[in-house]
Enzyme design. Sequence first.
Site, PDB file in Angstrom:
ATOM      1  N   ASP A 135       0.804  -1.244   0.048  1.00  0.00           N
ATOM      2  CA  ASP A 135      -0.428   0.022  -0.001  1.00  0.00           C
ATOM      3  C   ASP A 135       1.091   1.373  -0.391  1.00  0.00           C
ATOM      4  N   CYS A 193     -22.860  -7.989 -14.392  1.00  0.00           N
ATOM      5  CA  CYS A 193     -23.361  -7.518 -12.651  1.00  0.00           C
ATOM      6  C   CYS A 193     -23.085  -5.811 -13.012  1.00  0.00           C
ATOM      7  N   CYS A 200     -23.612   1.606  -4.121  1.00  0.00           N
ATOM      8  CA  CYS A 200     -22.769   2.951  -3.426  1.00  0.00           C
ATOM      9  C   CYS A 200     -23.934   4.171  -3.170  1.00  0.00           C
ATOM     10  N   CYS A 242     -15.450   2.246   4.251  1.00  0.00           N
ATOM     11  CA  CYS A 242     -16.352   1.598   3.751  1.00  0.00           C
ATOM     12  C   CYS A 242     -16.838   0.535   2.531  1.00  0.00           C
ATOM     13  N   CYS A 249     -21.102  -7.109  -3.393  1.00  0.00           N
ATOM     14  CA  CYS A 249     -20.960  -8.395  -4.178  1.00  0.00           C
ATOM     15  C   CYS A 249     -21.064 -10.197  -4.493  1.00  0.00           C
TER      16      CYS A 249
HETATM   17  C1  B12 Z   1      -5.820   6.074  -3.654  1.00  0.00           C
HETATM   18  C2  B12 Z   1      -5.717   4.519  -2.954  1.00  0.00           C
HETATM   19  C3  B12 Z   1      -7.475   4.510  -2.434  1.00  0.00           C
HETATM   20  C4  B12 Z   1      -8.625   5.966  -2.546  1.00  0.00           C
HETATM   21  C5  B12 Z   1      -8.800   5.872  -3.342  1.00  0.00           C
HETATM   22  C6  B12 Z   1      -9.462   4.409  -4.469  1.00  0.00           C
HETATM   23  C7  B12 Z   1      -9.623   3.785  -5.723  1.00  0.00           C
HETATM   24  N1  B12 Z   1     -10.042   2.560  -6.438  1.00  0.00           N
HETATM   25  O1  B12 Z   1      -8.245   4.058  -6.701  1.00  0.00           O
HETATM   26  C8  B12 Z   1      -9.103   5.447  -1.220  1.00  0.00           C
HETATM   27  C9  B12 Z   1      -8.491   6.456  -0.257  1.00  0.00           C
HETATM   28  C10 B12 Z   1     -10.207   6.236  -1.915  1.00  0.00           C
HETATM   29  C11 B12 Z   1      -9.152   4.397  -1.304  1.00  0.00           C
HETATM   30  C12 B12 Z   1     -10.347   3.192  -0.719  1.00  0.00           C
HETATM   31  C13 B12 Z   1     -10.344   2.113  -0.594  1.00  0.00           C
HETATM   32  N2  B12 Z   1      -8.778   0.915  -0.284  1.00  0.00           N
HETATM   33 CO1  B12 Z   1      -7.899   1.867  -1.417  1.00  0.00          CO
HETATM   34  N3  B12 Z   1      -5.632   1.920  -2.476  1.00  0.00           N
HETATM   35  C14 B12 Z   1      -5.355   3.247  -2.748  1.00  0.00           C
HETATM   36  C15 B12 Z   1      -3.778   3.215  -3.037  1.00  0.00           C
HETATM   37  C16 B12 Z   1      -3.521   3.747  -1.988  1.00  0.00           C
HETATM   38  C17 B12 Z   1      -3.769   3.848  -4.661  1.00  0.00           C
HETATM   39  C18 B12 Z   1      -5.235   3.318  -6.019  1.00  0.00           C
HETATM   40  C19 B12 Z   1      -4.713   4.570  -7.066  1.00  0.00           C
HETATM   41  O2  B12 Z   1      -3.730   4.087  -7.456  1.00  0.00           O
HETATM   42  N4  B12 Z   1      -5.869   4.218  -7.364  1.00  0.00           N
HETATM   43  C20 B12 Z   1      -5.847   5.139  -8.396  1.00  0.00           C
HETATM   44  C21 B12 Z   1      -6.213   4.711  -9.487  1.00  0.00           C
HETATM   45  C22 B12 Z   1      -6.676   5.671 -10.713  1.00  0.00           C
HETATM   46  O3  B12 Z   1      -6.384   3.473  -9.917  1.00  0.00           O
HETATM   47  P1  B12 Z   1      -7.353   2.631  -9.980  1.00  0.00           P
HETATM   48  O4  B12 Z   1      -8.152   2.219  -9.042  1.00  0.00           O
HETATM   49  O5  B12 Z   1      -5.851   1.147  -9.840  1.00  0.00           O
HETATM   50  O6  B12 Z   1      -7.555   2.159 -12.014  1.00  0.00           O
HETATM   51  C23 B12 Z   1      -6.765   1.543 -12.535  1.00  0.00           C
HETATM   52  C24 B12 Z   1      -7.475   0.038 -12.549  1.00  0.00           C
HETATM   53  O7  B12 Z   1      -8.502  -0.170 -11.483  1.00  0.00           O
HETATM   54  C25 B12 Z   1      -7.712   0.641 -14.265  1.00  0.00           C
HETATM   55  N5  B12 Z   1      -8.271  -1.134 -14.720  1.00  0.00           N
HETATM   56  C26 B12 Z   1      -8.046  -1.824 -15.672  1.00  0.00           C
HETATM   57  N6  B12 Z   1      -8.079  -2.914 -15.552  1.00  0.00           N
HETATM   58  C27 B12 Z   1      -9.392  -2.616 -15.439  1.00  0.00           C
HETATM   59  C28 B12 Z   1     -10.585  -2.665 -15.038  1.00  0.00           C
HETATM   60  C29 B12 Z   1     -12.018  -2.517 -14.434  1.00  0.00           C
HETATM   61  C30 B12 Z   1     -13.330  -3.449 -15.271  1.00  0.00           C
HETATM   62  C31 B12 Z   1     -11.500  -1.460 -13.755  1.00  0.00           C
HETATM   63  C32 B12 Z   1     -13.465  -0.797 -13.857  1.00  0.00           C
HETATM   64  C33 B12 Z   1     -10.534  -0.243 -14.226  1.00  0.00           C
HETATM   65  C34 B12 Z   1      -9.805  -1.275 -14.451  1.00  0.00           C
HETATM   66  O8  B12 Z   1      -7.526   1.502 -14.571  1.00  0.00           O
HETATM   67  C35 B12 Z   1      -6.885   2.510 -13.189  1.00  0.00           C
HETATM   68  C36 B12 Z   1      -5.110   2.901 -14.171  1.00  0.00           C
HETATM   69  O9  B12 Z   1      -4.443   2.074 -14.739  1.00  0.00           O
HETATM   70  C37 B12 Z   1      -3.794   1.301  -2.850  1.00  0.00           C
HETATM   71  C38 B12 Z   1      -2.473   0.962  -3.137  1.00  0.00           C
HETATM   72  C39 B12 Z   1      -1.825   0.955  -4.648  1.00  0.00           C
HETATM   73  N7  B12 Z   1      -0.447   1.541  -3.739  1.00  0.00           N
HETATM   74  O10 B12 Z   1      -2.153   0.357  -5.219  1.00  0.00           O
HETATM   75  C40 B12 Z   1      -4.796   1.272  -1.598  1.00  0.00           C
HETATM   76  C41 B12 Z   1      -5.624  -0.236  -1.945  1.00  0.00           C
HETATM   77  C42 B12 Z   1      -6.314   0.116  -3.689  1.00  0.00           C
HETATM   78  N8  B12 Z   1      -6.665  -0.528  -1.587  1.00  0.00           N
HETATM   79  C43 B12 Z   1      -6.987  -0.896  -1.199  1.00  0.00           C
HETATM   80  C44 B12 Z   1      -8.128  -1.186  -0.003  1.00  0.00           C
HETATM   81  C45 B12 Z   1      -8.827  -2.308   0.562  1.00  0.00           C
HETATM   82  C46 B12 Z   1      -9.325  -0.244  -0.363  1.00  0.00           C
HETATM   83  C47 B12 Z   1     -10.605   0.169   0.416  1.00  0.00           C
HETATM   84  C48 B12 Z   1     -11.437  -1.644   0.627  1.00  0.00           C
HETATM   85  C49 B12 Z   1     -10.851   0.363   2.032  1.00  0.00           C
HETATM   86  C50 B12 Z   1     -12.348   0.667   3.045  1.00  0.00           C
HETATM   87  N9  B12 Z   1     -12.334  -0.317   3.344  1.00  0.00           N
HETATM   88  O11 B12 Z   1     -12.175   1.263   2.560  1.00  0.00           O
HETATM   89  C51 B12 Z   1     -11.809   0.987  -0.056  1.00  0.00           C
HETATM   90  C52 B12 Z   1     -12.332   0.510  -1.676  1.00  0.00           C
HETATM   91  C53 B12 Z   1     -13.091   1.931  -2.178  1.00  0.00           C
HETATM   92  C54 B12 Z   1     -12.779   1.707  -4.102  1.00  0.00           C
HETATM   93  N10 B12 Z   1     -13.808   0.894  -4.650  1.00  0.00           N
HETATM   94  O12 B12 Z   1     -12.074   1.354  -4.409  1.00  0.00           O
HETATM   95  C55 B12 Z   1      -6.676  -2.137  -1.460  1.00  0.00           C
HETATM   96  C56 B12 Z   1      -7.389  -2.623  -2.455  1.00  0.00           C
HETATM   97  C57 B12 Z   1      -7.591  -4.430  -2.173  1.00  0.00           C
HETATM   98  C58 B12 Z   1      -8.000  -5.171  -3.495  1.00  0.00           C
HETATM   99  N11 B12 Z   1      -8.625  -5.847  -3.383  1.00  0.00           N
HETATM  100  O13 B12 Z   1      -8.106  -4.321  -4.695  1.00  0.00           O
HETATM  101  C59 B12 Z   1      -5.718  -1.612  -1.782  1.00  0.00           C
HETATM  102  C60 B12 Z   1      -4.537  -2.190  -2.992  1.00  0.00           C
HETATM  103  C61 B12 Z   1      -4.480  -1.752  -0.971  1.00  0.00           C
HETATM  104  C62 B12 Z   1      -3.717  -2.892  -0.572  1.00  0.00           C
HETATM  105  N12 B12 Z   1      -2.466  -3.074  -0.422  1.00  0.00           N
HETATM  106  O14 B12 Z   1      -4.078  -3.364  -0.109  1.00  0.00           O
HETATM  107  N13 B12 Z   1      -8.590   3.325  -1.509  1.00  0.00           N
HETATM  108  S1  SF4 Z   2     -17.279  -5.758  -8.645  1.00  0.00           S
HETATM  109 FE1  SF4 Z   2     -18.864  -7.422  -7.838  1.00  0.00          FE
HETATM  110  S2  SF4 Z   2     -20.676  -6.440  -7.852  1.00  0.00           S
HETATM  111 FE2  SF4 Z   2     -19.596  -4.721  -8.542  1.00  0.00          FE
HETATM  112  S3  SF4 Z   2     -20.343  -5.298 -10.549  1.00  0.00           S
HETATM  113 FE3  SF4 Z   2     -18.615  -6.787 -10.527  1.00  0.00          FE
HETATM  114  S4  SF4 Z   2     -19.263  -8.824  -9.472  1.00  0.00           S
HETATM  115 FE4  SF4 Z   2     -20.758  -7.060  -9.486  1.00  0.00          FE
HETATM  116  S1  SF4 Z   3     -16.514   2.764  -0.982  1.00  0.00           S
HETATM  117 FE1  SF4 Z   3     -18.315   3.058  -0.453  1.00  0.00          FE
HETATM  118  S2  SF4 Z   3     -18.544   5.129  -0.736  1.00  0.00           S
HETATM  119 FE2  SF4 Z   3     -16.685   3.927  -2.129  1.00  0.00          FE
HETATM  120  S3  SF4 Z   3     -17.034   3.412  -4.083  1.00  0.00           S
HETATM  121 FE3  SF4 Z   3     -17.650   1.491  -2.245  1.00  0.00          FE
HETATM  122  S4  SF4 Z   3     -19.826   1.894  -1.354  1.00  0.00           S
HETATM  123 FE4  SF4 Z   3     -18.812   3.856  -2.730  1.00  0.00          FE
END
Ligand code: B12
Ligand code: SF4
Ligand code: SF4
Length: 314
Positions: A135, A193, A200, A242, A249
Amino acid sequence: MADKLIAMRIEEEIKQKAFSLGFDIAGITSAADIDSKQIEKYKHWLNAGFNGQMAFLARNTEQRFSPVSILPGAKSVICVAINYKLAKPAAKGSLKIASYALYPDYHKFIKAKLSELADFLKNKDKNLKFKICADSSPIIEKVLAMRAGLGFIGKNRLLTNPQFGSFLLLGELVTNLSLKPDSPFKGLSCGSCRKCIEACPTGALSDEDFDARRCISYLTIEHKGRIPAELKIKMNSHLFGCEKCLLACPYNDKSPVCEKQKYGFAARKAELKPDDVLGWSKKDFEDFAASSAMKRTGLCRLKRNALICKKNRG
Ligand code: B12
Ligand code: SF4
Ligand code: SF4
């Protein structure tokens, strides 16, 4: 030939070692740069301002997609994941705390376990160089994990494994060892799905994008200062983090519960009311959060969140 045989065996040994350390999934990918299409997606995301106050995400952008920039001479990345699904949700009426924060701080836990894996590898190769990430490093963990075959990225933007779902925490050991990579994950994904998007509460998720500024996890953990009124109401009883998009899922319905007590990775119960948190002294907070990832957010922000939750309860 002998070298080749050793090379064929070591990948399996590494995975077995990772499982014996408590990880649920392990895979290997090369240290080659990540596909430039992903960088473009990431830059588009930043340009839209979706990162909010998380300025650190805009630093070292190219480095995030290049394991070699983390460790010069890197050849492989060992990606691991640990399941943290809880047996039961918190009691009704208590403030909501993201499950991961109820465990010992996973950053420290994963780093300690990956250090043991590094020691194991050092015994095999004295020239081993490595860098451990969990992370905290500027590296795009989910995309690397996907490339190492651990799962797919779902519409909730989380790494999802068909067996273990998405209650997974990720870590990586970047190394100069030349290892045979696993195939990138292919096959299952979200299909039609959209349950996470529908679940959210704030509309942070959509088919096209993810606006972290609207995400309750961001608002409660990362965002400093006032929270816009429209989003405060939607925070409901969320004190820290959250996981509505995880709970919605279907992959998490049938995934196993975390049973890692013997590794020292066990969740505690936290049944808090807003007034409990609002009455905390610095010491109370430290006693409560000492070993958890909540410590980083600090008492001020937690009190801000608790006040919002209190007002939301009327
Ligand atoms: C910044 C960050 C956050 C931010 C932004 C979240 C986000 N989704 O980006 C915030 C504070 C909101 C957050 C929240 C959470 N986080 Co966080 N976070 C990070 C962090 C430090 C960086 C992620 C990042 O670069 N985001 C920027 C966006 C642009 O990047 P991205 O989503 O990775 O986007 C890429 C891919 O999604 C991609 N992509 C590729 N293929 C596909 C396919 C599809 C269908 C889609 C949609 C996109 C996609 O496109 C993008 C560009 O490459 C990582 C650790 C790390 N160093 O990677 C942990 C990390 C992602 N977080 C983690 C966790 C556990 C959470 C939470 C569940 C915590 C909680 N319960 O509150 C929530 C989940 C929220 C959510 N739905 O994402 C875990 C996720 C583990 C996992 N199973 O994926 C990580 C990996 C940390 C870890 N070491 O375990 N987080
Ligand atoms: S991440 Fe889980 S809940 Fe969201 S669209 Fe994919 S299968 Fe459905
Ligand atoms: S962590 Fe909560 S607020 Fe953030 S994307 Fe998931 S459901 Fe939405």
